[in-house]
Write a protein that holds these residues in place. Structure first.
Motif, short mmCIF file in Angstrom:
data_model
loop_
_atom_site.label_atom_id
_atom_site.label_comp_id
_atom_site.label_asym_id
_atom_site.label_seq_id
_atom_site.Cartn_x
_atom_site.Cartn_y
_atom_site.Cartn_z
N LEU A 95 0.82 -1.21 0.00
CA LEU A 95 0.00 0.00 0.00
C LEU A 95 0.86 1.26 0.00
O LEU A 95 0.56 2.23 -0.72
CB LEU A 95 -0.95 0.00 1.20
N VAL A 96 1.91 1.28 0.80
CA VAL A 96 2.79 2.45 0.86
C VAL A 96 3.48 2.67 -0.48
O VAL A 96 3.59 3.81 -0.96
CB VAL A 96 3.82 2.30 1.99
N THR A 97 3.95 1.59 -1.09
CA THR A 97 4.60 1.70 -2.40
C THR A 97 3.64 2.27 -3.44
O THR A 97 3.97 3.21 -4.19
CB THR A 97 5.12 0.34 -2.87
N ALA A 98 2.43 1.72 -3.50
CA ALA A 98 1.44 2.18 -4.48
C ALA A 98 1.07 3.64 -4.24
O ALA A 98 0.97 4.43 -5.19
CB ALA A 98 0.20 1.30 -4.43
N ALA A 99 0.87 4.01 -2.97
CA ALA A 99 0.48 5.39 -2.65
C ALA A 99 1.58 6.38 -3.01
O ALA A 99 1.31 7.47 -3.55
CB ALA A 99 0.13 5.50 -1.17
N SER A 100 2.84 6.02 -2.72
CA SER A 100 3.95 6.93 -3.03
C SER A 100 4.12 7.09 -4.54
O SER A 100 4.39 8.19 -5.03
CB SER A 100 5.25 6.42 -2.40
N LEU A 101 3.94 6.02 -5.30
CA LEU A 101 4.05 6.10 -6.76
C LEU A 101 2.94 6.96 -7.35
O LEU A 101 3.17 7.77 -8.26
CB LEU A 101 4.00 4.70 -7.36
N LEU A 102 1.73 6.78 -6.83
CA LEU A 102 0.60 7.58 -7.32
C LEU A 102 0.81 9.06 -7.02
O LEU A 102 0.52 9.93 -7.84
CB LEU A 102 -0.69 7.08 -6.68
N ALA A 103 1.33 9.35 -5.82
CA ALA A 103 1.60 10.75 -5.46
C ALA A 103 2.67 11.36 -6.36
O ALA A 103 2.57 12.52 -6.77
CB ALA A 103 2.04 10.81 -3.99
N MET A 104 3.72 10.57 -6.70
CA MET A 104 4.76 11.07 -7.59
C MET A 104 4.20 11.37 -8.99
O MET A 104 4.59 12.35 -9.63
CB MET A 104 5.89 10.05 -7.71
N ALA A 105 3.30 10.51 -9.45
CA ALA A 105 2.72 10.71 -10.78
C ALA A 105 1.91 12.01 -10.85
O ALA A 105 1.82 12.61 -11.92
CB ALA A 105 1.82 9.52 -11.12
N CYS A 106 1.34 12.42 -9.73
CA CYS A 106 0.50 13.62 -9.71
C CYS A 106 1.23 14.87 -9.23
O CYS A 106 0.64 15.95 -9.19
CB CYS A 106 -0.72 13.38 -8.80
N LEU A 107 2.49 14.73 -8.88
CA LEU A 107 3.23 15.83 -8.25
C LEU A 107 3.51 16.96 -9.24
O LEU A 107 3.97 16.72 -10.36
CB LEU A 107 4.55 15.30 -7.69
N PRO A 108 3.25 18.22 -8.86
CA PRO A 108 3.62 19.36 -9.72
C PRO A 108 5.13 19.45 -9.88
O PRO A 108 5.89 18.97 -9.02
CB PRO A 108 3.07 20.57 -8.95
N THR A 109 5.58 20.07 -10.96
CA THR A 109 7.01 20.18 -11.24
C THR A 109 7.60 21.42 -10.59
O THR A 109 6.90 22.22 -9.97
CB THR A 109 7.24 20.25 -12.76
N TYR A 110 8.90 21.58 -10.78
CA TYR A 110 9.60 22.75 -10.22
C TYR A 110 9.05 24.05 -10.82
O TYR A 110 8.92 25.06 -10.13
CB TYR A 110 11.10 22.64 -10.50
N ALA A 111 8.71 24.01 -12.09
CA ALA A 111 8.18 25.21 -12.75
C ALA A 111 6.84 25.64 -12.15
O ALA A 111 6.47 26.81 -12.22
CB ALA A 111 8.02 24.95 -14.24
N GLN A 112 6.12 24.69 -11.54
CA GLN A 112 4.81 24.99 -10.97
C GLN A 112 4.86 25.31 -9.48
O GLN A 112 4.16 26.20 -9.01
CB GLN A 112 3.87 23.79 -11.21
N TRP A 113 5.69 24.58 -8.73
CA TRP A 113 5.69 24.75 -7.27
C TRP A 113 7.04 25.21 -6.73
O TRP A 113 7.20 25.36 -5.52
CB TRP A 113 5.30 23.43 -6.59
N GLY A 114 8.02 25.39 -7.57
CA GLY A 114 9.32 25.83 -7.08
C GLY A 114 10.02 24.78 -6.24
O GLY A 114 9.92 23.57 -6.51
N LEU A 115 10.72 25.19 -5.18
CA LEU A 115 11.51 24.27 -4.37
C LEU A 115 10.67 23.22 -3.65
O LEU A 115 11.18 22.16 -3.28
CB LEU A 115 12.32 25.06 -3.33
#
Length: 433
Positions: A96-116
């Motif tokens: 569950l932790v692996t799947a949740a972390s991968l899903l969160a990475m797939a949806c994560l904004p980039t540096y251009a959107q959220w900065g640091l």
């Protein structure tokens, strides 16, 4: 411990458990290797763009190495809970932790959107995934070893090990397809998110059969025979009674991690530093080598058991040394038979398939997962961080460096094989301290 005879045949439940773990293991390796293929693109999306390409490469490699650094922490901490609360709850947790972390990475904004904030969150998620992976791998071996009759222990663990390399093959094929289906611009824009989504879905698929998976009979029996007020202390018991087993386990894990890191993951890049080969042919040769490594894992698992571990490990290590040296000599001679040589090298490297069954038997039931997680993740963390840099630097000056390193590891395997050959019978796998 469990009443079933060690000579019993494998039941349908046992086979289903092995299949469940093998599928999950192949997916887990695919999950972890995503960064190896997308390191440059991910780094470009999550770090400032106004830096030189070499720095981008180092940042991408750093994201991959962070996973290795997180593994010992997760393996040791969560391995302890696996010895206290049970194998099955910890298996569910890691998936569950692996799947949740991968899903969160797939949806994560980039540096251009959220900065640091973007790279910080990505690194945190990478650490979380590395921690989950750190407990999953030793847990997979323990789960299978504690379900199958003892006569199937070695072959059962070899199936799990082979499934990790099936994950490598799937990764090769998937990213080849992805790179051919999308342009560089499309990959950099949104294509890099696709592997994370797919990995998250594949990680959850095994849970469809979760209700048919049972807790380890060894763990159940251990809990039943202990008084209600008994409180297990894996760390205390492990470092008090199993110092020798910890040392032996780390040496054996050094063999597994070195062979996997060098032959499966690094060898194409290391060879490219000193030899000019046809890229398409060499890429196919490497994949063929991984296929034969899968066969080798199962072969060594079938022919080895608790009575002949030492003999098989010694012979297998000698064959690996000979083939690795022959492989690099062949590269210098023109590499006319690279397909055959790579296949033979992969098959000889399959010696890693029998080693987890040895490590499983080093530790009593009530500290087994903690002990395996400690050995596996500490040794793998050291190899995963130091070997890519050290061997890459050495290969620039001595083309035979990878062969010499594997020969050194094979020599350690010979020493361990002789040790186990002269060692009396292993303690019973159901032993408790």
């Amino acid at each position: 411990m469990p009443s079933r005879s060690q000579y019993a045949l494998m039941s349908s439940k046992d086979r289903n458990t092995v299949l469940f773990i093998c599928f999950s293991s192949a997916v887990a390796f695919f999950d972890f290797l995503i960064y190896l293929y997308l390191s440059d693109i991910v780094a470009a999306n999550f770090f400032p763009a106004n830096i030189n390409p070499a720095m981008t490469k180092m940042q991408g490699l750093g994201l991959f190495v962070i996973g290795y650094l997180a593994r010992p922490v997760g393996g040791i901490i969560f391995g302890r809970y696996g010895d206290i609360k049970g194998r099955k709850p910890m298996l569910l947790f890691s998936i569950l932790v692996t799947a949740a972390s991968l899903l969160a990475m797939a949806c994560l904004p980039t540096y251009a959107q959220w900065g640091l904030m973007a790279p910080v969150l990505f690194i945190v998620l990478r650490l979380i995934q590395g921690m989950a992976f750190g407990v999953y791998v030793p847990l997979a071996w323990v789960f299978v070893a504690e379900h199958v009759p003892r006569q199937y222990l070695s072959v059962g663990c070899s199936y799990v090990t082979a499934s990790f390399y099936v994950g490598v093959l799937f990764s090769n094929a998937f990213f080849l397809w992805l790179s051919n289906s999308m342009s560089t611009g499309q990959l950099a824009d949104y294509g890099w998110r696709i592997p994370f989504f797919i990995a998250a879905i594949l990680s959850l698929l095994p849970l469809l059969t979760w209700r048919w998976i049972e807790e380890s009979p060894f763990f159940i029996e251990m809990k039943n025979v202990k008084p209600s007020e008994y409180v297990i202390k894996p760390f205390t018991l492990l470092f008090k009674h199993c110092k020798h087993s910890l040392f032996i386990g780390m040496v054996l894990t050094l063999i597994v991690s070195s062979i996997t890191t060098v032959i499966v993951l690094l060898l194409p890049d290391l060879i490219e530093l000193q030899f000019n080969l046809n890229n398409d042919l060499f890429g196919f040769s490497h994949s063929l080598g991984v296929v034969f490594m899968i066969f080798g894992c199962v072969f060594y698992g079938i022919i080895s058991n608790h009575q002949n571990f030492g003999k098989i490990l010694t012979i297998g290590s000698i064959l690996l040394i000979a083939q690795m040296l022959s492989f690099f000599y062949h590269l210098q001679s023109g590499a006319d038979y690279i397909l055959i040589m790579y296949a033979l090298l992969g098959f000889c490297a399959g010696i890693v398939g029998m080693i987890p069954a040895i490590i499983v038997q080093l530790f009593p039931t009530n500290v087994r997962l903690t002990g395996m997680a400690f050995c596996y993740n500490v040794a793998y963390g050291i190899v995963g961080v130091l070997v890519p840099f050290g061997l890459g630097y050495a290969t620039l000056y001595v083309s035979f460096s990878p062969a010499l390193y594997i020969a050194f590891i094979g020599f350690i395997g010979i020493i361990m094989g002789i040790y186990f050959y002269n060692l009396p019978e292993f303690k019973k796998i159901d032993h408790v301290i």
